[in-house]
Structures are given as structure tokens and as C-alpha cells.
Write an enzyme that holds these catalytic residues in place. Structure first.
Site, short mmCIF file in Angstrom:
data_model
loop_
_atom_site.label_atom_id
_atom_site.label_comp_id
_atom_site.label_asym_id
_atom_site.label_seq_id
_atom_site.Cartn_x
_atom_site.Cartn_y
_atom_site.Cartn_z
N SER A 59 27.37 114.02 80.42
CA SER A 59 26.94 115.00 81.41
C SER A 59 26.44 116.28 80.76
CB SER A 59 28.09 115.30 82.39
OG SER A 59 28.26 114.23 83.27
N TYR B 23 27.85 123.30 88.72
CA TYR B 23 28.05 122.59 87.45
C TYR B 23 26.81 122.70 86.57
CZ TYR B 23 29.59 118.47 84.65
OH TYR B 23 30.00 117.62 83.65
N ARG C 140 27.15 122.84 78.69
CA ARG C 140 28.00 122.06 79.59
C ARG C 140 28.47 120.76 78.92
NH1 ARG C 140 25.16 119.91 84.84
NH2 ARG C 140 24.90 118.01 83.62
N ASP C 141 29.64 120.29 79.34
CA ASP C 141 30.20 119.02 78.87
C ASP C 141 30.30 119.05 77.33
OD1 ASP C 141 31.34 116.60 79.58
OD2 ASP C 141 29.48 115.46 79.39
#
Ligand code: BGC
Length: 391
Positions: free
Chosen positions: A127, A115, A120-121
Site C-alpha cells: 500500500s 490514508y 505511507r506504508d
């Protein structure tokens, strides 16, 4: 069998293995065969000592409920690789997994969540990751994150490993292209997910792509669109056999069996998570993607009717631990698993803190929540109290 036929078969399989392996466009036959097996069968699950410590600390803090709380220690949860720095945990965890394997004499499976995609997010904030496309994130993701993880996994070829790739990312490509951070990631998410599959596709590693959940992609057109995205990824990764399957409900709260969805979003035909997995399976087969298994995250979906808005996702009040992690609980389902370690926060609830997302301040979210991933003791206690089935 004549010698000539043996020779012919040999040279074909040699040619195969010469062009297979990370980076090539073909999945080798042994791996293709392995992709048709449920890796959760006939194994023990790795128990992470750090998680056990968090549970024990809570048990000590609430002596009247300690006996029930301690029961959680016997269940596994996901090991999140959520930053370049955390990759250094892999040998610590896998050395410990090897000890557990040696002690039990049974293969001991560890489940990792990979992840750290750049951007990201992209549709939320709680996050948000450390890498961005604008600041060389793609090169860093490959060389400092994925390649290093692959090198570690290679050293533990005696241990079965499951990888769930990049929660929420491909789902965001389906519904959130109006958000600039997601639009910028359109090709990057696809290409880098394929890169991760190619590099992490080792003989002892089974890979699952994240497939969001019923309340996000349950509608027919969304399912159709996410399957198109999966096909793109699989093509770039070497074919359908490059992965074992799909993971749903990761870090979400959607119920397995009930009909919550009918009240929450009546136009969504997937009124619970099992219906969603089933409909995805049928849709994937229509597109030629067959023999796949699902992992459903049951860490916090034990209790139904806890949300009024299906889209709410942050530290939902009233949630309880769900079905216990186990292999092959239902047709199409490889495992129920606690992918999100129950008790770790989804995001900070204080608006003045970095990475605050308005979702985590919603009236359906628990107050006083720490940053995403940080132990949230009072929330954990409620998950235990509301566990369904009970512990
Ligand atoms: C966080 C990660 C954390 C994971 C598991 C995610 O929401 O962003 O940092 O490791 O949850 O708790």
C-alpha cells in the site's frame, strides 16, 4: 446570575472561540463536549452504491448463492481516501448520503479512512502511497489532500462524518524505526496527523486515530509506547478532546472474542481484539486520556484459527465476514464497523507486479490477488461463505 457574571462568562467564551478553530492549540468547548459522545448512536449508515454494485456483480456470477451474497448490500463499509485524486469522490458520496438521509429522515453517517501520508506504508510495500517526504510530500499532503478534504466536509455540515486517520502509521513509529522509510517519517507522521486533526476537526466530524491491533501492539511495552506517541499527537493537535477515540484491527483479521493470541504469541497479554481495546483504554486513562471510544474493524475477523503466524496480514485464506456493523456493541466500543470494504484486496500476489510485498505471496495468503484496493471476487465469495455469525 448577575449581569457582570454573564458578561464575564461571555468574554471568556468569546476569547475561547477567537483562539479556537483549525490551527490553534485549543479545542473549543462545543467540540470538547462532542468528543465525549459516541457518534454512531441513533444514526443510519451510508451505503456506498459502488460497493453495492460489486456485491451485485458477484451475486449475478454465483446464482446459487445470490440470496446470501445480496445480504451484504445492507451493511456499510469504509470510504477510503487513499490518493489526492480520490478526494474528488467526496461530493459524490456525500450527495448520495444526503439523499439517503432525506429519504430515511434519520441522520446518515459516513465513515472515511484518510490514508495518504508521505512515506505511507513505510514497513511494507503493498500500500505504498503516492507521496514521499523527499519529494515535497508534506506540503502536498497539507494543501492538496487534507485542506481539500476539510473544505468538502465543511460543505456537508448537515451530515455526521467519522474519520479514521492513517492506518498503520503511528504503529510503525513504535516497532519499525529500524526501517529507513519509517525512521525518516518519525516526526512527519506525528506532525501531519496532528495537522489533519486540526483541519478536519469540524463540528460534524468525529476523529479516531488508528491504533493497530492486538497482534502488533498488544505487548505491555508496545502499548505504553504507542500511548506516548498518541499523547504527542494530541498535544500538537490541541489536546485530548480533539479526537473521539481510536480504531483498531483496520484491515486486519484479529478475532474479537476467542483466545487465538495465546497460541500465536503466548507472551502477548492481548489474546484478542476486545482485550486489546480494554487494556488500551486502561493505559490511556493512566496517562490522562479519558472518555474515548473504539471502532473495531470486523470486516474479516469472523473466523478464528485461520493464521499460523499472527504477523501475516495479506488476503488471509479462510477468513470470514465478522460481526455486523453496529453501534455500542460492548463497553468502550463505539462501533463494530467494516472499515476495510470486504472483498477489496490487501495487495497483489504476483511477484512481478509493482508494489508486490512478500507477505502477499505467503502460504497463508490467497493466490491470484489483484492490487490493494481492487475488487477480489473469489476472496469476497469466501468471506461470505465463512461469515461468522452467518449472514
Ligand atoms: C489500499 C487502498 C484501499 C484500501 C481499502 C488499502 O490497503 O492501499 O488503496 O482503498 O485498502 O481496500
Amino acid at each position: 446570575m448577575t449581569n457582570q457574571r454573564v458578561l464575564a462568562i461571555l468574554s471568556v467564551s468569546l476569547a475561547f472561540s477567537a483562539c479556537a478553530g483549525p490551527g490553534a492549540g485549543v479545542v473549543d468547548p462545543a467540540r470538547a463536549e462532542a468528543s465525549r459522545r459516541n457518534p454512531f448512536l441513533d444514526v443510519n449508515f451510508f451505503l456506498n452504491p459502488e460497493y453495492v454494485e460489486n456485491v451485485e456483480a458477484t451475486a449475478k456470477a454465483f446464482p446459487a448463492e445470490a440470496e446470501t451474497i445480496r445480504k451484504v448490500k445492507q451493511y456499510p463499509s469504509g470510504l477510503w481516501l487513499d490518493s489526492i485524486a480520490h478526494v474528488a469522490n467526496i461530493p459524490l458520496w456525500l450527495d448520495e448520503a444526503r439523499k439517503q438521509q432525506q429519504a430515511s429522515g434519520k441522520p446518515t453517517l459516513s465513515l472515511f479512512v484518510v490514508y495518504d501520508l508521505p512515506n505511507r506504508d513505510c514497513s511494507a510495500n503493498s500500500s505504498a502511497g503516492e507521496l514521499t517526504i523527499a519529494q515535497n510530500g508534506v506540503a502536498r499532503y497539507e494543501t492538496e489532500f487534507i485542506d481539500v478534504i476539510a473544505a468538502h466536509f465543511n460543505k456537508y455540515s448537515d451530515l455526521p462524518i467519522v474519520v479514521i486517520l492513517e492506518p498503520d502509521s503511528l504503529g510503525n513509529l513504535v516497532t519499525n524505526m529500524n526501517i529507513p522509510k519509517c525512521a525518516e517519517a518519525r516526526d512527519v507522521y506525528v506532525n501531519e496527523t496532528a495537522y489533519a486533526i486540526r483541519k478536519l476537526g469540524l463540528p460534524n466530524v468525529s476523529i479516531y486515530l488508528d491504533a493497530a491491533h492486538a497482534g502488533w501492539l498488544g505487548w505491555d511495552h508496545h502499548r505504553e509506547n504507542v500511548i506516548k506517541v498518541f499523547k504527542k499527537v494530541l498535544k500538537a493537535a490541541g489536546g485530548n478532546d480533539a479526537i473521539r477515540g481510536f480504531a483498531t484491527n483496520v484491515a486486519n483479521y484479529t478475532h474479537l472474542y476467542n483466545r487465538d493470541g495465546m497460541a500465536l504469541e503466548s507472551s502477548d497479554p492481548c489474546y484478542n481484539e476486545l482485550v486489546y481495546a480494554k487494556k488500551l483504554t486502561v493505559g490511556l486513562a493512566d496517562h490522562g486520556v479519558r472518555n474515548k471510544g473504539f471502532i473495531i474493524d470486523t470486516s474479516r475477523n469472523g473466523k478464528g484459527q485461520i493464521r499460523k503466524v499472527w504477523g501475516h496480514w495479506c488476503n488471509i485464506k479462510g477468513a470470514g465476514l465478522g460481526e455486523r456493523p453496529r453501534a455500542a456493541p460492548e463497553p468502550f466500543i463505539d462501533a463494530f464497523f467494516w472499515v476495510k470494504p470486504p472483498g477489496e484486496s490487501d495487495g497483489v500476489s504476483d511477484p512481478s507486479q509493482p508494489r508486490f510485498d512478500a507477505e502477499c505471496g505467503s502460504n497463508e495468503s490467497a493466490p491470484n490477488a489483484p492490487q490493494a484496493g481492487v475488487w477480489f471476487q473469489s476472496y469476497f465469495l469466501n468471506l461470505v461463505r465463512n461469515a461468522t455469525p452467518p449472514l
